[in-house]
Design a protein around this motif. Structure first.
Motif, PDB file in Angstrom:
ATOM      1  N   LEU A   1      21.423 -12.818  33.517  1.00 63.58           N
ATOM      2  CA  LEU A   1      20.932 -14.164  33.775  1.00 63.58           C
ATOM      3  C   LEU A   1      20.099 -14.662  32.596  1.00 63.58           C
ATOM      4  CD1 LEU A   1      20.837 -16.481  35.771  1.00 63.58           C
ATOM      5  CD2 LEU A   1      18.829 -15.434  36.807  1.00 63.58           C
TER       6      LEU A   1
ATOM      7  N   ALA B   1      22.469 -15.969  30.008  1.00 60.01           N
ATOM      8  CA  ALA B   1      23.003 -17.270  30.406  1.00 60.01           C
ATOM      9  C   ALA B   1      21.981 -18.371  30.130  1.00 60.01           C
ATOM     10  CB  ALA B   1      23.389 -17.257  31.882  1.00 60.01           C
TER      11      ALA B   1
ATOM     12  N   PHE C   1      26.846 -16.990  33.766  1.00 62.01           N
ATOM     13  CA  PHE C   1      26.222 -17.272  35.041  1.00 62.01           C
ATOM     14  C   PHE C   1      27.151 -16.921  36.197  1.00 62.01           C
ATOM     15  CE2 PHE C   1      24.959 -20.134  38.518  1.00 62.01           C
ATOM     16  CZ  PHE C   1      23.662 -19.683  38.694  1.00 62.01           C
TER      17      PHE C   1
END
Length: 54
Positions: free
Chosen positions: A2, A5, A35
């Motif tokens: 994450l 991303a 993501f």
């Protein structure tokens, strides 16, 4: 994942603001892919973690 991303998303925003639309589009696409992969792995880990252990 994450974090990566979010990093590519920030790069896309900065590149778009500076006028580098090709780089911004590529960075945004990478951010979207990372993501989605993060979400899939997160859901799989939630489902796998709820199984009762024997």
């Amino acid at each position: 994942m994450l974090g990566w991303a979010l990093t590519f998303f920030i790069i896309a925003i900065i590149a778009g603001a500076l006028g580098f639309f090709g780089i911004a589009g590529t960075a945004a696409w990478i951010a979207k892919v990372l993501f989605v992969v993060f979400l899939i792995l997160f859901i799989v880990s939630l489902v796998a973690g709820r199984r009762p252990r024997v």
